[in-house]
Design an enzyme around this catalytic site. Structure first.
Site, PDB file in Angstrom:
ATOM      1  N   CYS A   1       0.804  -1.224   0.000  1.00 29.14           N
ATOM      2  CA  CYS A   1       0.000   0.000   0.000  1.00 29.14           C
ATOM      3  C   CYS A   1       0.838   1.276   0.000  1.00 29.14           C
ATOM      4  CB  CYS A   1      -0.950   0.010   1.184  1.00 29.14           C
ATOM      5  SG  CYS A   1      -0.141   0.378   2.731  1.00 29.14           S
TER       6      CYS A   1
ATOM      7  N   CYS B   1       5.225  -4.540   6.560  1.00 27.69           N
ATOM      8  CA  CYS B   1       4.694  -3.256   7.049  1.00 27.69           C
ATOM      9  C   CYS B   1       5.485  -2.757   8.253  1.00 27.69           C
ATOM     10  CB  CYS B   1       3.232  -3.406   7.462  1.00 27.69           C
ATOM     11  SG  CYS B   1       2.192  -4.163   6.223  1.00 27.69           S
TER      12      CYS B   1
END
Ligand code: FES
Length: 124
Positions: free
Chosen positions: A37, A106
């Site tokens: 993302c 992440c």
């Protein structure tokens, strides 16, 4: 599927050191190129006599990214610049009690943004 630890959820629900340090003298903002993302972390720090007197984060990302940012600032607070440069993503994940394997992309980013911010300070 692995679950988040209680500490990860606590740092996500009650993030430490959110915002922007007033009168900061070190700054970094970076997007994570490894995650899907493109989560982004912004750090501001006030460093005095080589000690991190204040550090705050603003993060756009998922639970893992937010928790890692929050824990990173907790670990870096009141550390010397040299000590902060030694903080690794593994230290952050260990301090959080672990991270589901599928979320490591992440979480394994925040320390590099801290190192960038310190380099910004050292350039001045
Ligand atoms: Fe984007 Fe985790 S999925 S930060």
């Amino acid at each position: 599927m692995e679950k988040y630890t209680k500490l990860v959820l606590d740092h996500f629900e009650h993030p430490r050191n959110v915002g922007e340090v007033k009168g900061y003298n070190a700054f970094a903002m970076s997007a994570n190129k490894k995650s899907l993302c493109g989560d982004t972390i912004k750090l501001t720090l006030r460093i005095e006599n080589n000690i991190i007197k204040d550090i705050k984060f603003q993060t756009l990302g998922c639970v893992a990214s937010m928790a890692a940012s929050s824990m990173l600032t907790s670990l870096a607070m009141n550390k010397t610049v040299d000590e902060a440069l030694k903080i690794t993503d593994i230290d952050v994940v260990k301090a959080l009690g672990g991270m589901p394997a599928q979320k490591l992309l992440c979480s394994n980013f925040a320390a590099s943004v801290l190192h960038q911010a310190i380099q910004d300070y050292m350039k001045k």
